[in-house]
Design an enzyme around this catalytic site. Sequence first.
Site, mmCIF file in Angstrom:
data_model
loop_
_atom_site.group_PDB
_atom_site.id
_atom_site.type_symbol
_atom_site.label_atom_id
_atom_site.label_comp_id
_atom_site.label_asym_id
_atom_site.label_seq_id
_atom_site.Cartn_x
_atom_site.Cartn_y
_atom_site.Cartn_z
ATOM 1 N N GLU A 559 32.285 52.965 36.844
ATOM 2 C CA GLU A 559 31.786 51.930 37.753
ATOM 3 C C GLU A 559 32.375 52.128 39.140
ATOM 4 O OE1 GLU A 559 31.881 47.088 38.465
ATOM 5 O OE2 GLU A 559 32.362 47.918 36.502
ATOM 6 N N LYS A 691 38.204 41.686 17.739
ATOM 7 C CA LYS A 691 37.009 42.248 18.383
ATOM 8 C C LYS A 691 35.840 41.269 18.434
ATOM 9 C CE LYS A 691 38.147 46.997 16.983
ATOM 10 N NZ LYS A 691 39.284 46.733 16.110
ATOM 11 N N ASP A 767 42.239 50.791 21.778
ATOM 12 C CA ASP A 767 40.962 50.489 21.129
ATOM 13 C C ASP A 767 40.087 49.765 22.144
ATOM 14 O OD1 ASP A 767 38.847 49.725 19.558
ATOM 15 O OD2 ASP A 767 40.078 49.065 17.873
ATOM 16 N N HIS A 866 28.816 47.433 47.125
ATOM 17 C CA HIS A 866 28.200 48.117 45.989
ATOM 18 C C HIS A 866 26.972 48.909 46.415
ATOM 19 C CE1 HIS A 866 30.240 46.968 42.182
ATOM 20 N NE2 HIS A 866 30.788 46.055 42.967
#
Length: 888
Positions: A559, A691, A767, A866
Amino acid sequence: MLSRLFRMHGLFVASHPWEVIVGTVTLTICMMSMNMFTGNNKICGWNYECPKLEEDVLSSDIIILTITRCIAILYIYFQFQNLRQLGSKYILGIAGLFTIFSSFVFSTVVIHFLDKELTGLNEALPFFLLLVDLSRASALAKFALSSNSQDEVRENIARGMAILGPTFTLDALVECLVIGVGTMSGVRQLEIMCCFGCMSVLANYFVFMTFFPACVSLVLELSRESREGRPIWQLSHFARVLEEEENKPNPVTQRVKMIMSLGLVLVHAHSRWIADPSPQNSTADNSKVSLGLDENVSKRIEPSVSLWQFYLSKMISMDIEQVITLSLALLLAVKYIFFEQAETESTLSLKNPITSPVVTQKKITDDCCRRDPVLVRNDQKFHAMEEETRKNRERKVEVIKPLLAENDTSHRATFVVGNSSLLGTSLELETQEPEMELPVEPRPNEECLQILENAEKGAKFLSDAEIIQLVNAKHIPAYKLETLMETHERGVSIRRQLLSKKLPEPSSLQYLPYRDYNYSLVMGACCENVIGYMPIPVGVAGPLCLDGKEFQVPMATTEGCLVASTNRGCRAIGLGGGASSRVLADGMTRGPVVRFPRACDSAEVKAWLETPEGFTVIKEAFDSTSRFARLQKLHMSVAGRNLYIRFQSRSGDAMGMNMISKGTEKALSKLQEYFPEMQILAVSGNYCTDKKPAAINWIEGRGKSVVCEAVIPAKVVREVLKTTTEAMIEVNINKNLVGSAMAGSIGGYNAHAANIVTAIYIACGQDAAQNVGSSNCITLMEASGPTNEDLYISCTMPSIEIGTVGGGTNLLPQQACLQMLGVQGACRDNPGENARQLARIVCGTVMAGELSLMAALAAGHLVRSHMIHNRSKINLQDLQGTCTKKAA
């Protein structure tokens, strides 16, 4: 045993260079200044007349002495000339220090031996220079110069001392014994020369064992610090020095030297202590007489000048032989410094030509057979050569070669310096390894199975086509390719070939790399059915000033603007004096679900677990499974007959899921002994929660709970963040607090914490899926300071699930990123501290990202930045996708 002692000595000297250098210099100065060993202060020519000495000097052979001095100077000159061929100015400088200090030590010894009479140095120094051997000194220096870090410098110096120390000690002993035989000859001049020679060897040995390795370590340490921690001394052609120096000396030669030493010791013992002294060698028994300093023939006189004037006059007044010697030394010095530098650089450039740009080597094909490496300079040539190679493979019958030889060399870094012809030669030399020729046509499965099961042959005697044939026939499971092949990389390559045939586009894996990766760290730990690895750009944000330390934070992301924005936030925090952080809680959780016959039974078990007795029983069982796992508390909920038990425990520096699961399983088995009717439904009942968004993680915490705060001065808000404190506070309230509440968010009271968390997680081997819970964060902003123009910001993250050991942290690139932060591996002194420190860094970096993004939103810069920095410049119309190809 002897090598181990020298290794320990070398490590000690290299680890304490300042102490050794200061101690050696102090000892030398003390030897020069103290007067306890020589009680008389007789100085010939100043306060004593020494007629015998004058007579000897007048009768000495001036020509021979002059030739000896010139030979000694030429010998040192050629030694330094050989050192220059190595191309390292550090070796030259260190060798110069070695020579100078050795001369200093030797001069000190001679002065004391001659009762502070400096005239003896005139004849002593040439013999010292002839016995100086810089080869071992340069060898030890090359050991150090082949290092990549200061720790490796110390280790390599220790290895060098272990290898060179015993040999040098034996050589010094033999030299002293051999030269010492001359002191028993009875010839006074020969005795003096041999005595000087022995002292020269001992001085050289003393400096080599103490001052020199300490000086090498210190010089390289200071050189490293002068370039911000980067080693500036390492040369490319020192890469093989350890292999060359590891060759031990010839043991036959060593035995001969030892036998010679024993024989010479017997000769010295017999001559000095057993045999009766004869008149012809009586001078050897009296050092005063042998050195021509007999006080009986000396006459004391009153000094006419001061001592320093006496020495100064002797230095100024030079004889013809001294003029010749000094002229030769100056001539060679000028030639060495001014005229040989360009010549040496030209010679080195011919040996190691460097061209720019450097030609790079690319792997082209992804087929099963080895192919010669192809050098390309641009994409057009790359595709043309690839197409030609494919056509040649279709037309010609090739000999299929296994990937064993290639894989053996692929892990060695290939540095290309010079032109393509030199590169081709080097590649041919590298690839000339013994290879077995395999048939082009695949052999029958039965024959291939016999070869595969043969312990002396194995998969390396089978072609890739034959392996694929066995996989298709179900003789080899596809998931076991890495374990059955001779190398993991070949197993990955064959799996790619199997997969490519089943894909809509066979060349889909062309740009997914798989070569030169350490798959041994992946297998059984990180991934299965591996077909390659995914390179992700890694940026760095920082320095992040946190708790009085500075961190350069690695972030793996695709990004745009993310790293730049976080970097701006780090700058603002640094200008404000830095951030502070605290770990509020540390405990990983696992929440199994168990079932009882009735809901009342579940309630009774819950009540029992809440008692001290019940908790103690479960804790003993849980803690017995690991030396790090220590159960902290149980949190339980009942849903009908189901009982959900949330185990919370510390896990050291590991993230801890596997550790806690193991302890949970043991605790449930113990609980089942007390309540046999209990049924274990699942070790994980989503009560952890892992998660998945969960209020229990937001409220109770999971992993590391961290809070971080900072104060940004109004000037920094205006000049760096380009906004005002009031505007940022208003946006934070209405966006992060009210907006998230309106959306019903759980733990999402922030601008983009998940961005920073995920980028750090990917870079540091965490993770990545745990960014769901780890990104729980609330960002608060307030006005502060005397005028309420400063900005107070805090980030609270109650569930950072993170670790520094296990899982992806075992992979070398991820370990490199952890080393950047100083938290790689387990903390030995305080288990768990590395993981807690990493959690604090994550929270501090999140706060930096929040600060910058909120400022951009308040100033209206987000969309504009951006559009400039996060927009692809590729013309998408020129790229044909899969659907376009099918439509055509």
